[in-house]
Design a protein around this motif. Structure first.
Motif, PDB file in Angstrom:
ATOM      1  N   PHE A  10       0.829  -1.212   0.000  1.00  0.00           N
ATOM      2  CA  PHE A  10       0.000   0.000   0.000  1.00  0.00           C
ATOM      3  C   PHE A  10       0.860   1.256   0.000  1.00  0.00           C
ATOM      4  CE2 PHE A  10      -3.431  -2.884   1.188  1.00  0.00           C
ATOM      5  CZ  PHE A  10      -4.527  -2.318   0.555  1.00  0.00           C
TER       6      PHE A  10
ATOM      7  N   ASN B  50       1.815   2.215  -3.342  1.00  0.00           N
ATOM      8  CA  ASN B  50       0.691   2.671  -4.178  1.00  0.00           C
ATOM      9  C   ASN B  50      -0.239   3.534  -3.333  1.00  0.00           C
ATOM     10  OD1 ASN B  50       0.947   0.854  -6.820  1.00  0.00           O
ATOM     11  ND2 ASN B  50       1.377  -0.456  -5.036  1.00  0.00           N
ATOM     12  N   PRO B  51       0.218   4.706  -2.884  1.00  0.00           N
ATOM     13  CA  PRO B  51      -0.537   5.504  -1.915  1.00  0.00           C
ATOM     14  C   PRO B  51      -1.890   5.988  -2.408  1.00  0.00           C
ATOM     15  CG  PRO B  51       1.308   6.746  -2.814  1.00  0.00           C
ATOM     16  CD  PRO B  51       1.491   5.343  -3.279  1.00  0.00           C
TER      17      PRO B  51
ATOM     18  N   THR C  83      -7.042  -0.447  -3.498  1.00  0.00           N
ATOM     19  CA  THR C  83      -6.794  -1.885  -3.495  1.00  0.00           C
ATOM     20  C   THR C  83      -5.448  -2.142  -4.148  1.00  0.00           C
ATOM     21  OG1 THR C  83      -7.897  -2.196  -5.636  1.00  0.00           O
ATOM     22  CG2 THR C  83      -9.254  -2.449  -3.643  1.00  0.00           C
ATOM     23  N   VAL C  84      -4.783  -3.220  -3.720  1.00  0.00           N
ATOM     24  CA  VAL C  84      -3.511  -3.620  -4.322  1.00  0.00           C
ATOM     25  C   VAL C  84      -3.522  -5.135  -4.507  1.00  0.00           C
ATOM     26  CG1 VAL C  84      -2.205  -1.698  -3.306  1.00  0.00           C
ATOM     27  CG2 VAL C  84      -2.340  -3.895  -2.101  1.00  0.00           C
TER      28      VAL C  84
ATOM     29  N   ASP D 102      -7.712  -4.912   0.167  1.00  0.00           N
ATOM     30  CA  ASP D 102      -8.261  -3.569   0.311  1.00  0.00           C
ATOM     31  C   ASP D 102      -7.993  -3.053   1.725  1.00  0.00           C
ATOM     32  OD1 ASP D 102     -10.033  -5.073   1.750  1.00  0.00           O
ATOM     33  OD2 ASP D 102     -11.704  -4.820   0.357  1.00  0.00           O
ATOM     34  N   MET D 103      -8.676  -1.970   2.108  1.00  0.00           N
ATOM     35  CA  MET D 103      -8.350  -1.278   3.342  1.00  0.00           C
ATOM     36  C   MET D 103      -8.493  -2.139   4.613  1.00  0.00           C
ATOM     37  SD  MET D 103      -7.027   1.578   2.843  1.00  0.00           S
ATOM     38  CE  MET D 103      -6.442   1.817   1.167  1.00  0.00           C
TER      39      MET D 103
ATOM     40  N   LEU E 249      -5.267  -3.845   5.119  1.00  0.00           N
ATOM     41  CA  LEU E 249      -4.229  -2.937   5.592  1.00  0.00           C
ATOM     42  C   LEU E 249      -4.396  -2.683   7.095  1.00  0.00           C
ATOM     43  CD1 LEU E 249      -1.835  -1.044   5.064  1.00  0.00           C
ATOM     44  CD2 LEU E 249      -3.489   0.738   4.446  1.00  0.00           C
TER      45      LEU E 249
END
Length: 297
Positions: A261, A264-265, A269-270, A278-279, A282
């Motif tokens: 994450f 890719n700020p 989603t990554v 997703d969040m 994280l």
């Protein structure tokens, strides 16, 4: 350890010097000296003195050991004598049993403030951990603990006293699992603690000689969202810690999630290891790393 990082809290009867010494020598993150169920009424005055002297001796030695005291319910005549005897010893916190709701936490907080002032102890330093499911009234208030008191560090639960309170002949189904009423109380305690932003502590597993069953129970609690567990025997500490301590693999994966994450700020989603994160992933990763940092400290 901080209240939110108690992986294990080990009970010891307040009237047994031998069992108290054994508990204090264990690897438990915290010890609970019990003045309630494990002490007969006639023995409570003597138990208060034992607990007080244990607390004073620990503080005189400069011990950083987390020592809690389970007092008797506020509805009994024993509660105020318990507090009057032990607050001067500077316990880490008070476990409050058989509450009827958040109001009991407020009352205890007021008592503690007066007694801390009298004993020249820093106001607010003694924490509170309620057993929040032992009366039917309390179960209906489990979503109302947010902001009740800065002393409140978590909620824990229990099924035995609730069964007695409602006149149930057992709290188990035919297969030996907790029946629906008590599973509901557990779930509401878990959700109520997280709603209030405090720790959710799993209840004790009674068959302490069955190490595999203790380990499985603790692992289930961790997967469900509890951050620690009560214990009734020192032999339970190792499997409890194994369940509630992030593994090297857990930490490594959490670091990779945070790194993905961070790289890719702007992304919500990554992708990692062929999965979309997703969040919530994280947030879980940050929680794992925070817990690991507290345990290392």
């Amino acid at each position: 350890m901080s209240g939110a990082a108690f992986r294990s809290l080990l009970f010891a009867p307040g009237d047994s010097l031998r069992k108290i010494a054994k508990a204090l020598a264990s690897a438990a993150d915290g010890v609970i000296l019990d003045l309630e169920d494990s002490v007969a009424d006639a023995a409570k005055p003597a138990a208060r003195d034992v607990v007080r002297q244990t607390l004073l001796a620990a503080r005189a030695d400069g011990s950083k050991r987390a020592i809690w005291v389970r007092i008797n319910p506020l509805s009994t005549t024993h509660a105020l004598p318990d507090l009057a005897a032990i607050v001067a010893g500077g316990p880490t916190g008070i476990m409050l049993p058989k509450i009827t709701g958040p109001g009991d936490v407020r009352v205890l907080a007021h008592y503690l403030r007066a007694l801390e002032t009298q004993a020249n102890i820093e106001p607010g330093s003694i924490r509170i951990l309620p057993v929040a499911t032992e009366t039917p009234q309390a179960v209906f208030t489990l979503g109302q603990f947010g902001g009740v008191s800065s002393r409140l560090i978590g909620l824990t639960w229990g099924a035995e006293d609730l069964a007695a309170a409602i006149g149930a002949s057992t709290n188990r189904d035919d297969a030996g699992a907790l029946s629906h009423t008590y599973q509901l109380a557990r779930s509401l305690c878990l959700l109520g603690a997280h709603a209030a932003g405090i720790a959710a502590i799993e209840t004790a597993f009674m068959d302490f000689r069955n190490a595999d069953a203790v380990a499985a129970y603790a692992a289930r609690g961790r997967k469900d969202g509890f951050s620690g567990m009560l214990a009734i025997h020192p032999d339970q500490i190792a499997p409890i810690h194994a369940a509630f301590t992030p593994s090297a693999e857990d930490i490594g994966f959490a670091e990779r999630v945070v790194g993905a994450f961070a790289a890719n700020p702007a992304a919500g989603t990554v992708g990692l290891d062929g999965k979309m994160l997703d969040m919530p992933h994280l947030k879980q990763a940050h929680q794992v790393l925070a817990l690991a940092a507290v345990i290392r400290a």
